[in-house]
Write a protein that holds these residues in place. Structure first.
Motif, PDB file in Angstrom:
ATOM      1  N   UNK A 140       0.785  -1.083  -0.216  1.00  0.00           N
ATOM      2  CA  UNK A 140       0.114  -0.099   0.099  1.00  0.00           C
ATOM      3  C   UNK A 140       0.889   1.229   0.013  1.00  0.00           C
ATOM      4  N   UNK A 141       1.878   1.105   1.017  1.00  0.00           N
ATOM      5  CA  UNK A 141       2.561   2.657   0.927  1.00  0.00           C
ATOM      6  C   UNK A 141       3.545   2.669  -0.283  1.00  0.00           C
ATOM      7  N   UNK A 142       4.298   1.821  -0.547  1.00  0.00           N
ATOM      8  CA  UNK A 142       5.172   1.958  -1.751  1.00  0.00           C
ATOM      9  C   UNK A 142       4.488   1.750  -2.894  1.00  0.00           C
ATOM     10  N   UNK A 143       3.395   1.000  -3.147  1.00  0.00           N
ATOM     11  CA  UNK A 143       2.723   0.649  -4.363  1.00  0.00           C
ATOM     12  C   UNK A 143       1.958   1.951  -4.686  1.00  0.00           C
ATOM     13  N   UNK A 144       1.111   2.366  -3.901  1.00  0.00           N
ATOM     14  CA  UNK A 144       0.411   3.493  -4.291  1.00  0.00           C
ATOM     15  C   UNK A 144       1.436   4.680  -4.604  1.00  0.00           C
ATOM     16  N   UNK A 145       2.328   5.049  -4.067  1.00  0.00           N
ATOM     17  CA  UNK A 145       3.233   5.957  -4.038  1.00  0.00           C
ATOM     18  C   UNK A 145       3.825   6.099  -5.473  1.00  0.00           C
ATOM     19  N   UNK A 146       4.235   4.771  -5.824  1.00  0.00           N
ATOM     20  CA  UNK A 146       5.071   4.640  -7.239  1.00  0.00           C
ATOM     21  C   UNK A 146       4.003   4.686  -8.379  1.00  0.00           C
ATOM     22  N   UNK A 147       2.792   4.291  -8.067  1.00  0.00           N
ATOM     23  CA  UNK A 147       1.710   4.303  -9.210  1.00  0.00           C
ATOM     24  C   UNK A 147       1.403   5.723  -9.464  1.00  0.00           C
ATOM     25  N   UNK A 148       1.026   6.513  -8.314  1.00  0.00           N
ATOM     26  CA  UNK A 148       0.379   7.921  -8.560  1.00  0.00           C
ATOM     27  C   UNK A 148       1.608   8.473  -8.922  1.00  0.00           C
ATOM     28  N   UNK A 149       2.850   8.598  -8.343  1.00  0.00           N
ATOM     29  CA  UNK A 149       3.708   9.555  -8.888  1.00  0.00           C
ATOM     30  C   UNK A 149       4.285   9.115 -10.206  1.00  0.00           C
ATOM     31  N   UNK A 150       4.394   7.993 -10.618  1.00  0.00           N
ATOM     32  CA  UNK A 150       4.664   7.874 -12.233  1.00  0.00           C
ATOM     33  C   UNK A 150       3.423   8.458 -13.089  1.00  0.00           C
ATOM     34  N   UNK A 151       2.318   8.017 -12.683  1.00  0.00           N
ATOM     35  CA  UNK A 151       1.132   8.755 -13.360  1.00  0.00           C
ATOM     36  C   UNK A 151       1.195  10.187 -13.592  1.00  0.00           C
ATOM     37  N   UNK A 152       1.698  10.748 -12.208  1.00  0.00           N
ATOM     38  CA  UNK A 152       1.540  12.178 -12.464  1.00  0.00           C
ATOM     39  C   UNK A 152       2.890  12.877 -13.238  1.00  0.00           C
ATOM     40  N   UNK A 153       3.916  11.785 -13.324  1.00  0.00           N
ATOM     41  CA  UNK A 153       5.034  12.456 -14.076  1.00  0.00           C
ATOM     42  C   UNK A 153       6.069  12.684 -13.087  1.00  0.00           C
ATOM     43  N   UNK A 154       6.151  12.495 -12.027  1.00  0.00           N
ATOM     44  CA  UNK A 154       6.921  12.643 -10.988  1.00  0.00           C
ATOM     45  C   UNK A 154       8.484  11.690 -11.015  1.00  0.00           C
TER      46      UNK A 154
END
Ligand SMILES: Nc1ncnc2c1ncn2[C@@H]1O[C@H](COP(=O)(O)OP(=O)(O)OP(=O)(O)O)[C@@H](O)[C@H]1O
Ligand SMILES: [Mg+2]
Lengths: 264, 232
Positions: free
Chosen positions: A106-120
């Motif tokens: 949840x912690x790493x997965x969510x951040x990786x997905x969201x930040x990759x989609x957002x382009x960070x």
């Protein structure tokens, strides 16, 4: 000094590794003299760490040339390995692996997905895998800290917890203060990292970016981006793990499983 | 009319842990308003037996009937409200005396009024202590709060595990007398663990003697003490 003796890069690496491992064992030996026995754990961890990173280094070369979608599997595999490592901090708590898997996921997965989609985070495999692995490792550390602290708090307060249970309290409520303490303790490292960014700590990533020609100001800002992502990742991970673990230290009949002096 | 049903009955109650039988095949019926002492040497399994009675530990075999009903059919929280417990060390929650007394009822969504708190404190002889932080209580006072807190749940059976053994000589006697008064006045059923035979004689109607987890003897206090040649 070592550089003068070992002209080849591989030999130099081996010598550097040998020296650092010796220092680490020396530290463990000092701890042992003070009756803190970590020498076996240290030796095993050193050997494992070295073998793993060398193996991964070799694989990484192949991987970075591979198709993009492989990064999903690589990161998923890392998450499972991180959960297994972390769960060992909570031995005696049934389902610790599942708790670790959910919370790191949840912690790493969510951040990786969201930040990759957002382009960070850049979606290219060569940046996604290292950045993702950093977040997963960070989630793992947080999760280990939270579980370890929670377990210690529960063992130290078993009498008070069972008193609550014996008075008819809902079991997970009785350990709520200890889940909070564990949550807070597990967030100390990322908060301190954030706080001391640039003063105590200039992560290697920044040097790398500068070397590869990024503008210094962007490299600096990206450091902040990375560390604040790590903080969010830690916060989410710890939130999930301390929430889930509360139910796991009791049986279905609300009996405390973790009691001091009991080996499960 | 049916014969009066025992309020609490253990049937072949057994608990094994770590490859050892801590409590083995205990069958005993406790009558309403009876005080039963559980005595025996250190390590005999007295605390283990008591913890089985409110299901803080799980029996490996056998069970307990509370008012005729298998306690595994009761919700554990409801069971523990009805079978109250007081431990050797008074584990008080950080906060005031009043907050401690309100803990049990709050779990069932009930709020103890100030008057109810005062009445409970009156019963344990701590009238002026309601707003007192628990850190400042003496050992004997803390044990009284622990008793009042258990009573706040209106239990029908009270389990006491060496309720006075952690106290100094002076408060030992006081707390023992207090417990006896409360138990008799409210016709509470009470199971009290003690390694002190004299205390068993003062408090109990019957004594259950436990040795190595097994029931070695049970009967009237005098009878058991006499048979053990231990009337001190
Ligand atoms: N979970 C457990 N696993 C293994 N052994 C246990 C466990 N719990 C208790 N014991 C052992 O069971 C025995 C009985 O313990 P118990 O605490 O019931 O004794 P007791 O009669 O209350 O003694 P005391 O008078 O000293 O309080 C002891 O030898 C104790 O070490
Ligand atoms: Mg005991």
């Amino acid at each position: 000094m070592l550089k003068a003796i070992f002209p080849s890069q591989l030999a130099l690496g081996a010598a550097q590794a040998a020296l650092c491992a010796t220092v680490a064992l020396l530290v463990a030996w000092i701890a042992r003299r003070r009756e803190i026995r970590v020498e076996r754990e240290t030796a095993v961890a050193l050997a494992r760490g070295l073998a793993q990173i060398v193996a991964v280094g070799s694989v990484l070369v192949l991987l970075l040339r591979g198709p993009q979608w492989t990064s999903v599997f690589v990161l998923a595999g890392m998450t499972v390995a991180a959960a297994a490592t972390s769960a060992r901090r909570a031995r005696g708590i049934p389902g610790a692996f599942a708790v670790s898997l959910y919370s790191i996921g949840a912690g790493a997965g969510l951040l990786i997905v969201v930040m990759t989609l957002a382009g960070v985070i850049d979606a290219g495999i060569a940046s996604l895998v290292p950045m993702g692995s950093m977040l997963i490792a960070n989630a793992m550390n947080t999760n280990s800290l939270a579980l370890n602290r929670f377990r210690a708090e529960v063992e130290a307060h078993a009498g008070l917890i069972e008193t609550g249970v014996a008075l008819g309290a809902a079991a997970p409520e009785t350990v709520l203060p200890y889940a909070r303490a564990a949550y807070h303790a597990s967030l100390i490292p990322p908060i301190d990292s954030l706080r001391s960014l640039g003063i105590v700590w200039i992560p290697g990533l920044m040097t790398g970016m500068l070397l590869s020609g990024a503008r210094p100001l962007y490299a600096a800002i990206y450091q902040f981006v990375t560390i604040s992502m790590m903080f969010s990742c830690a916060g989410l991970t710890s939130l999930v793990s301390t929430l889930l673990i509360r139910n796991r230290v009791f049986t279905a009949a609300e009996q405390l499983i973790l009691r001091p002096g009991l080996k499960a | 009319m049916m014969a009066a049903m025992p309020i609490l009955e253990t049937v072949h109650l057994t608990r094994e842990a770590g490859g050892k039988k801590l409590v083995e095949d205990i069958s005993v019926a406790v009558e309403r308003a009876e005080v039963l002492a559980v005595a025996g040497p250190s390590g005999a399994g007295k605390s283990c037996l008591l913890r089985l009675l409110n299901r803080l530990d799980e029996p490996t075999s056998g069970t307990v009937y509370l008012e005729g009903k298998d306690y595994r059919a009761l919700a554990p929280r409801e069971l523990r409200r009805r079978v109250g417990m007081m431990t050797q060390m008074p584990y008080l929650f950080p906060g005031t005396v009043t907050e401690n007394l309100r803990f049990g009822p709050r779990q069932q969504g009930k709020h103890l009024s100030g008057a109810e708190v005062d009445a409970l404190l009156e019963r344990v002889g701590l009238r002026q202590r309601a707003a007192h932080p628990v850190e400042h209580l003496s050992g004997g006072e803390a044990q009284r709060v622990s008793l009042a807190r258990a009573l706040a749940n209106r239990p029908c059976v009270l389990l006491l595990d060496e309720p006075t053994s952690a106290l100094d000589e002076g408060s030992k006697q006081e707390v023992e007398t207090l417990i006896l008064d409360v138990v008799r006045q409210n016709a509470l059923t009470c199971i009290v663990v003690t390694h002190d035979m004299a205390q068993a004689a003062r408090m109990a109607d019957r004594v259950l003697l436990l040795k190595a987890g097994r029931l070695a003897r049970i009967g009237g206090t005098r009878e058991v003490l006499h048979a053990e040649g231990n009337l001190s």
